[in-house]
Design a protein around this motif. Structure first.
Motif, short mmCIF file in Angstrom:
data_model
loop_
_atom_site.label_atom_id
_atom_site.label_comp_id
_atom_site.label_asym_id
_atom_site.label_seq_id
_atom_site.Cartn_x
_atom_site.Cartn_y
_atom_site.Cartn_z
N THR A 171 105.14 82.15 -72.23
CA THR A 171 106.37 81.65 -72.88
C THR A 171 107.06 83.13 -72.86
O THR A 171 106.78 84.07 -72.67
N LEU A 172 108.26 82.52 -72.74
CA LEU A 172 109.38 83.69 -72.59
C LEU A 172 110.13 83.99 -74.14
O LEU A 172 110.52 82.93 -74.60
N SER A 173 110.15 85.09 -74.52
CA SER A 173 110.66 85.29 -75.75
C SER A 173 111.96 86.31 -75.58
O SER A 173 112.21 87.38 -75.06
N ALA A 202 117.67 80.43 -67.59
CA ALA A 202 116.11 80.34 -68.19
C ALA A 202 115.60 81.74 -68.02
O ALA A 202 114.23 81.65 -69.22
N ALA A 203 115.84 82.71 -67.61
CA ALA A 203 115.08 84.04 -67.79
C ALA A 203 116.31 85.13 -67.70
O ALA A 203 117.09 85.00 -67.26
N ILE A 204 115.66 86.32 -68.33
CA ILE A 204 116.35 87.36 -68.30
C ILE A 204 116.51 87.96 -66.86
O ILE A 204 115.69 88.34 -66.43
N ASP A 247 105.63 71.24 -57.06
CA ASP A 247 104.55 71.44 -57.10
C ASP A 247 104.00 71.50 -58.41
O ASP A 247 102.92 71.84 -58.88
N GLY A 248 104.53 70.68 -59.17
CA GLY A 248 104.20 70.44 -60.69
C GLY A 248 104.57 71.55 -61.59
O GLY A 248 104.54 71.22 -62.82
N LEU A 249 105.36 72.49 -61.22
CA LEU A 249 106.06 73.33 -62.02
C LEU A 249 107.58 73.21 -61.88
O LEU A 249 108.11 73.10 -60.90
N THR A 250 108.42 72.92 -63.18
CA THR A 250 109.69 72.96 -63.06
C THR A 250 110.41 74.00 -62.62
O THR A 250 109.88 75.36 -62.51
N GLU A 300 109.26 78.00 -63.09
CA GLU A 300 108.93 78.98 -61.95
C GLU A 300 109.83 80.16 -62.03
O GLU A 300 109.46 81.21 -61.79
N THR A 301 111.25 80.17 -62.62
CA THR A 301 112.02 81.18 -62.79
C THR A 301 111.55 82.15 -63.62
O THR A 301 111.56 83.28 -63.51
N VAL A 302 110.95 81.51 -64.78
CA VAL A 302 110.30 82.57 -65.99
C VAL A 302 108.86 83.07 -65.32
O VAL A 302 108.99 84.49 -65.63
N LEU A 303 108.33 82.49 -64.51
CA LEU A 303 107.25 83.09 -63.81
C LEU A 303 107.50 84.15 -62.68
O LEU A 303 106.50 84.84 -62.10
#
Length: 348
Positions: free
Chosen positions: A15-17, A191-193, A249-252, A256-259
């Motif tokens: 999770t992204l905080s 979605a992510a910093i 691939d099953g990941l939105t 994927e951006t967060v990861l």
């Protein structure tokens, strides 16, 4: 008797905080169309109205909007500002509590057509020009330039399209014993910093207290939704949109951006390997979760249905047969993302 209920997820989740803080400065340009910007004093976080040096820019007939690559929609209000005029327009406004440092800045930016004139948003400390986002007077392309007025240097972000609304995000970091740094991110997803800037400049002191929006010889630049905040989230308030799985691939795309993955490159092989060998990664599959009884009974969820279970209190007079004395039936709705329930029995 007490029956503690525990819930589990079958695979580890990242999770992204966000460290939510506060929006420090906001200018939505919520004024009357065709009005000169000078003397307007709306928004928040300012200590005075807009002033001018030269001619004044005007309030546009319509505001600007922006949707990121994942379908998230920036929160907007009011109209916008344009540098259109019969002569060079320069409008200044001073922020409250300045000079500001270690902040995020965002604004919408649209350059309508090619020219060889300066149009941009600049940042000052008093009368000292520090850095800017602009179309420079020596560039007729649509590229957005991050400029440094302290140590002359311009960094072409290689981003920008004529007639397209872009979201410009700047991150000002105080360097302490090292130079201060300004990073520019053009159209980052919400979605992510963002971590990979499109341009970076450094100098001894970028602390600013004044914003200038200018167009040379009345050349037109559209600007809207100016924000300064303590975090990236502060300057990108938005309404979540759809989150597609572009590479299937099953990941939105958002996940994927967060990861730190590429939403356009499939990770299906890796996902399949993790599912087939969860023990390699310290994870549990469904069968493994059901074995984690730890003195209780683990029950799986079926689809999105509540988990139903029944237990009996039995009695016996000769310990050979145990007819039911009382039966309890429960149906438990699990929290979102949870797939297993464990029931344990403990005597007080």
């Amino acid at each position: 008797m007490k029956n503690p209920i525990f819930t589990f997820v079958p695979l580890a989740l990242l999770t992204l905080s966000h460290a939510w803080a506060a929006e420090l400065v906001y200018e939505p340009f919520n004024y009357t169309a065709a009005t000169g910007v000078t003397s307007l004093a709306g928004g928040s976080g300012w200590n005075a109205a807009w002033t001018q040096d030269g001619s004044s820019g005007v309030i546009s007939s319509a505001g600007m909007s922006y949707t990121d690559s994942l379908g998230n929609v920036l929160t907007v209000s009011g109209l916008g500002m344009e540098t259109t005029g019969s002569a060079t327009t320069r409008n200044f406004r001073t922020v409250s509590g300045g000079p500001l440092t270690d902040v995020w800045i965002s604004f919408l930016y649209r350059l309508p057509a090619s020219n060889s004139l300066f149009e941009g948003v600049s940042f000052y400390r008093g009368s000292t020009a520090l850095f800017s986002i602009s179309n420079t007077s020596v560039d007729t392309s649509s590229s957005i330039t991050l400029g440094n007025s302290v140590t002359p240097a311009n960094v072409n972000t290689l981003k920008g399209v004529f007639g397209t609304t872009h979201l410009v995000v700047l991150h000002l970091t105080e360097g302490g014993t090292s130079p201060d740094k300004v990073e520019a991110f053009i159209d980052p997803p919400f979605a992510a910093i963002p971590s990979q800037p499109d341009g970076t400049i450094q100098a001894a002191n970028f602390n600013f207290d004044t914003v200038r929006i200018a167009g040379q010889n009345g050349a037109t630049l559209f600007v809207d939704e100016f924000r300064v905040g303590s975090t990236f989230a502060d300057v990108t308030p938005h309404t979540p949109g759809g989150d597609p799985d572009t590479d299937g691939d099953g990941l939105t795309d958002g996940q994927e951006t967060v990861l730190g993955l590429d939403p356009f490159v499939s990770n299906a092989g890796l996902v399949a390997a993790i599912k087939a060998n969860p023990d390699y990664f310290g994870l549990y599959d469904s069968a493994g979760m059901l074995q984690l009884t730890n003195g209780g009974v683990v029950l799986p969820q079926t689809g999105n249905d509540p988990v139903g279970f029944t237990f009996e209190v039995q009695h016996s007079t000769h310990l050979s047969t145990w007819p039911p004395l009382e039966t309890f039936t429960r149906s438990v709705v699990l929290p979102g993302g949870k797939n297993f329930l464990r029931v344990t029995l403990d005597n007080p």
